[in-house]
Structure formats: structure tokens, C-alpha cells
Design a protein around this motif. Sequence first.
Motif, PDB file in Angstrom:
ATOM      1  N   MET A   1       0.814  -1.188   0.000  1.00 36.58           N
ATOM      2  CA  MET A   1       0.000   0.000   0.000  1.00 36.58           C
ATOM      3  C   MET A   1       0.866   1.264   0.000  1.00 36.58           C
ATOM      4  O   MET A   1       0.579   2.217  -0.706  1.00 36.58           O
ATOM      5  N   LEU A   2       1.966   1.257   0.798  1.00 34.60           N
ATOM      6  CA  LEU A   2       2.838   2.432   0.841  1.00 34.60           C
ATOM      7  C   LEU A   2       3.488   2.695  -0.517  1.00 34.60           C
ATOM      8  O   LEU A   2       3.673   3.847  -0.906  1.00 34.60           O
ATOM      9  N   THR A   3       3.821   1.634  -1.235  1.00 34.90           N
ATOM     10  CA  THR A   3       4.405   1.792  -2.566  1.00 34.90           C
ATOM     11  C   THR A   3       3.399   2.441  -3.511  1.00 34.90           C
ATOM     12  O   THR A   3       3.753   3.346  -4.288  1.00 34.90           O
ATOM     13  N   ARG A   4       2.142   2.019  -3.448  1.00 37.47           N
ATOM     14  CA  ARG A   4       1.104   2.613  -4.298  1.00 37.47           C
ATOM     15  C   ARG A   4       0.883   4.084  -3.940  1.00 37.47           C
ATOM     16  O   ARG A   4       0.710   4.927  -4.825  1.00 37.47           O
ATOM     17  N   ILE A   5       0.898   4.384  -2.652  1.00 37.10           N
ATOM     18  CA  ILE A   5       0.736   5.778  -2.219  1.00 37.10           C
ATOM     19  C   ILE A   5       1.897   6.627  -2.736  1.00 37.10           C
ATOM     20  O   ILE A   5       1.712   7.733  -3.231  1.00 37.10           O
ATOM     21  N   ALA A   6       3.135   6.104  -2.621  1.00 38.05           N
ATOM     22  CA  ALA A   6       4.314   6.842  -3.094  1.00 38.05           C
ATOM     23  C   ALA A   6       4.225   7.101  -4.598  1.00 38.05           C
ATOM     24  O   ALA A   6       4.556   8.195  -5.069  1.00 38.05           O
ATOM     25  N   LYS A   7       3.769   6.120  -5.365  1.00 36.30           N
ATOM     26  CA  LYS A   7       3.627   6.300  -6.817  1.00 36.30           C
ATOM     27  C   LYS A   7       2.572   7.361  -7.125  1.00 36.30           C
ATOM     28  O   LYS A   7       2.758   8.192  -8.023  1.00 36.30           O
ATOM     29  N   ALA A   8       1.471   7.344  -6.390  1.00 40.40           N
ATOM     30  CA  ALA A   8       0.415   8.340  -6.611  1.00 40.40           C
ATOM     31  C   ALA A   8       0.926   9.742  -6.281  1.00 40.40           C
ATOM     32  O   ALA A   8       0.668  10.704  -7.020  1.00 40.40           O
ATOM     33  N   ARG A   9       1.681   9.863  -5.190  1.00 39.79           N
ATOM     34  CA  ARG A   9       2.252  11.159  -4.822  1.00 39.79           C
ATOM     35  C   ARG A   9       3.206  11.654  -5.910  1.00 39.79           C
ATOM     36  O   ARG A   9       3.204  12.831  -6.263  1.00 39.79           O
ATOM     37  N   ALA A  10       4.045  10.761  -6.431  1.00 41.65           N
ATOM     38  CA  ALA A  10       5.006  11.139  -7.469  1.00 41.65           C
ATOM     39  C   ALA A  10       4.289  11.576  -8.741  1.00 41.65           C
ATOM     40  O   ALA A  10       4.722  12.522  -9.413  1.00 41.65           O
ATOM     41  N   THR A  11       3.189  10.923  -9.076  1.00 42.82           N
ATOM     42  CA  THR A  11       2.420  11.289 -10.272  1.00 42.82           C
ATOM     43  C   THR A  11       1.826  12.684 -10.117  1.00 42.82           C
ATOM     44  O   THR A  11       1.917  13.516 -11.032  1.00 42.82           O
ATOM     45  N   VAL A  12       1.232  12.940  -8.967  1.00 43.59           N
ATOM     46  CA  VAL A  12       0.658  14.267  -8.712  1.00 43.59           C
ATOM     47  C   VAL A  12       1.755  15.325  -8.695  1.00 43.59           C
ATOM     48  O   VAL A  12       1.607  16.410  -9.263  1.00 43.59           O
ATOM     49  N   ARG A  13       2.883  15.007  -8.066  1.00 45.85           N
ATOM     50  CA  ARG A  13       3.985  15.968  -7.989  1.00 45.85           C
ATOM     51  C   ARG A  13       4.500  16.329  -9.381  1.00 45.85           C
ATOM     52  O   ARG A  13       4.790  17.492  -9.661  1.00 45.85           O
ATOM     53  N   ALA A  14       4.617  15.361 -10.268  1.00 44.23           N
ATOM     54  CA  ALA A  14       5.088  15.643 -11.631  1.00 44.23           C
ATOM     55  C   ALA A  14       4.168  16.653 -12.311  1.00 44.23           C
ATOM     56  O   ALA A  14       4.641  17.579 -12.986  1.00 44.23           O
ATOM     57  N   ARG A  15       2.875  16.513 -12.116  1.00 41.61           N
ATOM     58  CA  ARG A  15       1.918  17.452 -12.722  1.00 41.61           C
ATOM     59  C   ARG A  15       2.039  18.836 -12.089  1.00 41.61           C
ATOM     60  O   ARG A  15       2.064  19.855 -12.781  1.00 41.61           O
ATOM     61  N   GLY A  73      13.549  12.255   7.796  1.00 42.20           N
ATOM     62  CA  GLY A  73      12.810  12.702   6.629  1.00 42.20           C
ATOM     63  C   GLY A  73      13.700  13.265   5.541  1.00 42.20           C
ATOM     64  O   GLY A  73      14.863  13.596   5.758  1.00 42.20           O
ATOM     65  N   GLY A  74      13.121  13.364   4.365  1.00 39.37           N
ATOM     66  CA  GLY A  74      13.767  13.993   3.220  1.00 39.37           C
ATOM     67  C   GLY A  74      12.817  15.026   2.640  1.00 39.37           C
ATOM     68  O   GLY A  74      11.670  14.705   2.329  1.00 39.37           O
ATOM     69  N   TRP A  75      13.281  16.281   2.514  1.00 38.12           N
ATOM     70  CA  TRP A  75      12.454  17.389   2.050  1.00 38.12           C
ATOM     71  C   TRP A  75      13.070  18.033   0.815  1.00 38.12           C
ATOM     72  O   TRP A  75      14.280  18.044   0.654  1.00 38.12           O
ATOM     73  N   CYS A  76      12.222  18.620   0.003  1.00 34.33           N
ATOM     74  CA  CYS A  76      12.689  19.401  -1.140  1.00 34.33           C
ATOM     75  C   CYS A  76      12.818  20.849  -0.700  1.00 34.33           C
ATOM     76  O   CYS A  76      11.823  21.491  -0.341  1.00 34.33           O
ATOM     77  N   ALA A  77      14.038  21.377  -0.696  1.00 34.13           N
ATOM     78  CA  ALA A  77      14.263  22.764  -0.269  1.00 34.13           C
ATOM     79  C   ALA A  77      13.672  23.760  -1.271  1.00 34.13           C
ATOM     80  O   ALA A  77      13.281  24.853  -0.887  1.00 34.13           O
ATOM     81  N   ASN A  78      13.575  23.374  -2.533  1.00 35.40           N
ATOM     82  CA  ASN A  78      13.030  24.273  -3.556  1.00 35.40           C
ATOM     83  C   ASN A  78      11.566  24.603  -3.289  1.00 35.40           C
ATOM     84  O   ASN A  78      11.140  25.741  -3.458  1.00 35.40           O
ATOM     85  N   THR A  79      10.799  23.588  -2.913  1.00 33.92           N
ATOM     86  CA  THR A  79       9.349  23.749  -2.779  1.00 33.92           C
ATOM     87  C   THR A  79       8.847  23.608  -1.348  1.00 33.92           C
ATOM     88  O   THR A  79       7.686  23.902  -1.083  1.00 33.92           O
ATOM     89  N   GLY A  80       9.705  23.118  -0.440  1.00 31.98           N
ATOM     90  CA  GLY A  80       9.294  22.902   0.944  1.00 31.98           C
ATOM     91  C   GLY A  80       8.476  21.640   1.152  1.00 31.98           C
ATOM     92  O   GLY A  80       7.940  21.412   2.230  1.00 31.98           O
ATOM     93  N   GLU A  81       8.403  20.796   0.138  1.00 27.76           N
ATOM     94  CA  GLU A  81       7.600  19.569   0.232  1.00 27.76           C
ATOM     95  C   GLU A  81       8.331  18.458   0.966  1.00 27.76           C
ATOM     96  O   GLU A  81       9.530  18.269   0.769  1.00 27.76           O
ATOM     97  N   PRO A  82       7.609  17.662   1.749  1.00 26.02           N
ATOM     98  CA  PRO A  82       8.202  16.431   2.283  1.00 26.02           C
ATOM     99  C   PRO A  82       8.203  15.367   1.188  1.00 26.02           C
ATOM    100  O   PRO A  82       7.172  15.095   0.590  1.00 26.02           O
ATOM    101  N   PHE A  83       9.367  14.810   0.902  1.00 27.03           N
ATOM    102  CA  PHE A  83       9.482  13.759  -0.107  1.00 27.03           C
ATOM    103  C   PHE A  83       9.296  12.377   0.508  1.00 27.03           C
ATOM    104  O   PHE A  83       8.657  11.517  -0.052  1.00 27.03           O
TER     105      PHE A  83
END
Length: 198
Positions: A1-15, A73-83
Motif C-alpha cells: 500500500m505504501l508503494t502505491r501511495i508513493a507512486k500516486a504522490r510522485a504522479t501528482v507531484r510531476a503534474r 525525513g527527506g524534504w525538497c528545499a526548492n518547494t518545501g515539500e516532504p518527499f
Amino acid sequence: MLTRIAKARATVRARVWDLLARRPQGFPWLMVAGKLLSGWVVIDLDATLITAHSAKRGAAATFKKGFGFHPLGGWCANTGEPFAMLLRPGNAGSNTVADHLRVLTDAIAQLPAGYRRKILIRVDGAGATHDLLDHLEQLNRLWRSVKFTVGWTITEADETAIAALPETAWTDTLHQDGTVTTLAQAAELTGLNQRLAG
């Protein structure tokens, strides 16, 4: 389930990142020392202690004499998002390289494909392990450049090496905007610091 959630997050983030790049001001590249790091995505890895006031699942004594949790945690400094986030018990080590590698891998997997060419990884002293630094070096490819900065806890060996530096070895440091500050100075310790053996 966590893998599916991560893929969904990555898809939304790309958009979302595609939409950010289309704005008049473009994608939010970072400004460091007065220089725009255009094209560079900055990932910050860091752990934090979270206090728990009762014996919750996973809560444990921490290295700072508290009680609770120690997620990494790992965060994106450019956008402030938690990765990425790795939930850990309070007694999880601060220099646990396996945890750093897992969070880093998960964080990079969250990057849209077009943003994986230039990556800057920033880690505090907990990341100062040979295994993590070797891994970061190995991430470089012909099509991808990975740079990093890692913190370092100053020990007696470091103090001895610093004391051995001649006064002429020190240079002024810079503010974030690139102007010189005389409040701090920097010098190169390579060859003087016995802690760096090997």
C-alpha cells in the motif's frame, strides 16, 4: 500500500511541478551565496526528535535523554515539500546509514524524471558516514550530477588540526547573497586532520 501511495504522490507531484515551471517566474530554484542554482533540486535529509508523554507504540528513550520518536525525513528545499519519511522509535540511531539510504532512495523516487539531472543533497552531522558518502558519489552518472554537503561534529582531533593551520590559510566567508562577511572564516584541513585517515 505504501508503494502505491508513493507512486500516486510522485504522479501528482510531476503534474504540479510542470505547472510551477509554466508560471511566469518559473520553477522555484534556490539562491545560494548570491547565485541562482538553476536546474538544481535540493534535497535535505534530517531527523527530529518528537516527544511522547506516554508509552505509545514505538516510543523509546532518545539519545538526548528524552522519550518518544526519532523519524528521519527527506524534504525538497526548492518547494518545501516532504518527499519521504521513515518513522522510527526514539532509540533509533542518528548515524544509521541504512535509514539514510532508504530515505534518500525514497526521496529521489519522488522527483519527476526531468528533475533528476542535477541533485544537491544536504545532510547534517548524522550523515557523516563513509557508506552514505560513497553512495552519494556512486549516484553520479553521465546524465546525472549529484553533489552533497554534509555536516560534521567537531572533535579534539579537529580542534588540533584547526590549531595547526597558519593564519594565512583562513579566508572570509560569504553571506547567502554572496557578499563577504568577516564574522566567520573558512580554511582547508585536508592533510592536517588525523581523523580523516583513509
